[in-house]
Enzyme design. Sequence first.
Site, PDB file in Angstrom:
ATOM      1  N   ASP A  89     -13.977  50.016  26.343  1.00  0.00           N
ATOM      2  CA  ASP A  89     -14.037  48.556  26.327  1.00  0.00           C
ATOM      3  C   ASP A  89     -14.985  48.081  25.227  1.00  0.00           C
ATOM      4  OD1 ASP A  89     -12.293  48.361  28.486  1.00  0.00           O
ATOM      5  OD2 ASP A  89     -13.932  48.470  29.951  1.00  0.00           O
ATOM      6  N   HIS A 121      -9.001  51.294  22.377  1.00  0.00           N
ATOM      7  CA  HIS A 121      -9.279  50.262  23.376  1.00  0.00           C
ATOM      8  C   HIS A 121      -8.604  50.565  24.707  1.00  0.00           C
ATOM      9  CE1 HIS A 121     -11.027  46.695  24.686  1.00  0.00           C
ATOM     10  NE2 HIS A 121     -10.407  45.781  23.963  1.00  0.00           N
TER      11      HIS A 121
END
EC number: 2.3.1.61
Length: 454
Positions: free
Chosen positions: A429, A425
């Site tokens: 995204d 992450h």
Amino acid sequence: MLSRSRCVSRAFSRSLSAFQKGNCPLGRRSLPGVSLCQGPGYPNSRKVVINNNSVFSVRFFRTTAVCKDDLVTVKTPAFAESVTEGDVRWEKAVGDTVAEDEVVCEIETDKTSVQVPSPANGVIEALLVPDGGKVEGGTPLFTLRKTGAAPAKAKPAEAPAAAAPKAEPTAAPVPPPAAPIPTQMPPVPSPSQPPSSKPVSAVKPTAAPPLAEPGAGKGLRSEHREKMNRMRQRIAQRLKEAQNTCAMLTTFNEIDMSNIQEMRARHKEAFLKKHNLKLGFMSAFVKASAFALQEQPVVNAVIDDTTKEVVYRDYIDISVAVATPRGLVVPVIRNVEAMNYADIERTITELGEKARKNELAIEDMDGGTFTISNGGVFGSLFGTPIINPPQSAILGMHAIFDRPVAVGGKVEVRPMMYVALTYDHRLIDGREAVTFLRKIKAAVEDPRVLLLDL
């Protein structure tokens, strides 16, 4: 004494015809104090007399160089640049007879196992490294005494096995039973038969933990320890590094496998006939992943923590996780974006065969920009895979189960598969991750999406 033997050998070679007459002319002419005579009862031997004191019979003459050639020291093969050492696991023991190219030991490294074959037919004289010892490239492993012919191990092994059925009717009642057998139990095979016809030389030197007698282990709480092999240690280290470094997050989806199953059932015979390959589901997911990675290049990228840059790859190398008895290996399919179904299926078949035979090289596992892990072959319903560093994402496939789903406002039973995408992450995204997984879902559920580039 060694120089005299060499001189005698040269003299014998030059005047072989004269020695066969038995008059020994060279003993007085070439070597003072040395005479050679025909040995009685041994037509191919000679007696050597030195200074009229020592008399001994020489059957054959062999030079020191030839004797040294019979004993060979086998060394550890050179490792790849990324591997510095490994652990030895012996397949043979001292005194075992081995054939040329027969595996004597395996060297377990961080990434794979390297087999060390015998360079010739012979007998193992000594093991220079203990079982489990660490070695580097060029370390002496064992010494081999060469023999002229290959070991005839198959015939002695097959002879007792072939003779056993013939001798069974007479030999069965001879040995007494080890313990009284209750009358209500069915008859058991005679314990006089050998458990297997495997030769002693093929038994590994590492002994297995002793097994408890039947009925004696009830209620006991025992345990035993085994050393963690080097590959498993490396896997544990890399997975922990990924957990400590990446901000891992997993997104899920489910795929209706009806269309891909129908396509496989319709075309598998023609595919097998043309390409001599079986059409599987993994090639569809590899092709769909390459399609989705081109649509979402950030999933194929990686963070360079040293320079704090994002490295975007213009190529797609997909690692396919394969479980082996020694641990998880990840051979790489390179340039997947330029492959068709047949090329992908052929590469998967070849890499899987090499993994099962423990023949994967370091080059087969180097690199990789994205990984696919198929836990469905073991019956997994659901799971969250861990990223294979330094990659940024991994796709987890699971088993196909019939489940009720809503199709066009109606409930139907369809073959469904859960899929999971674990991603870093820090770089990817949620929007890119979900879009990527939906691309794979669309391409697998309807392969025409790949053809039409939708």
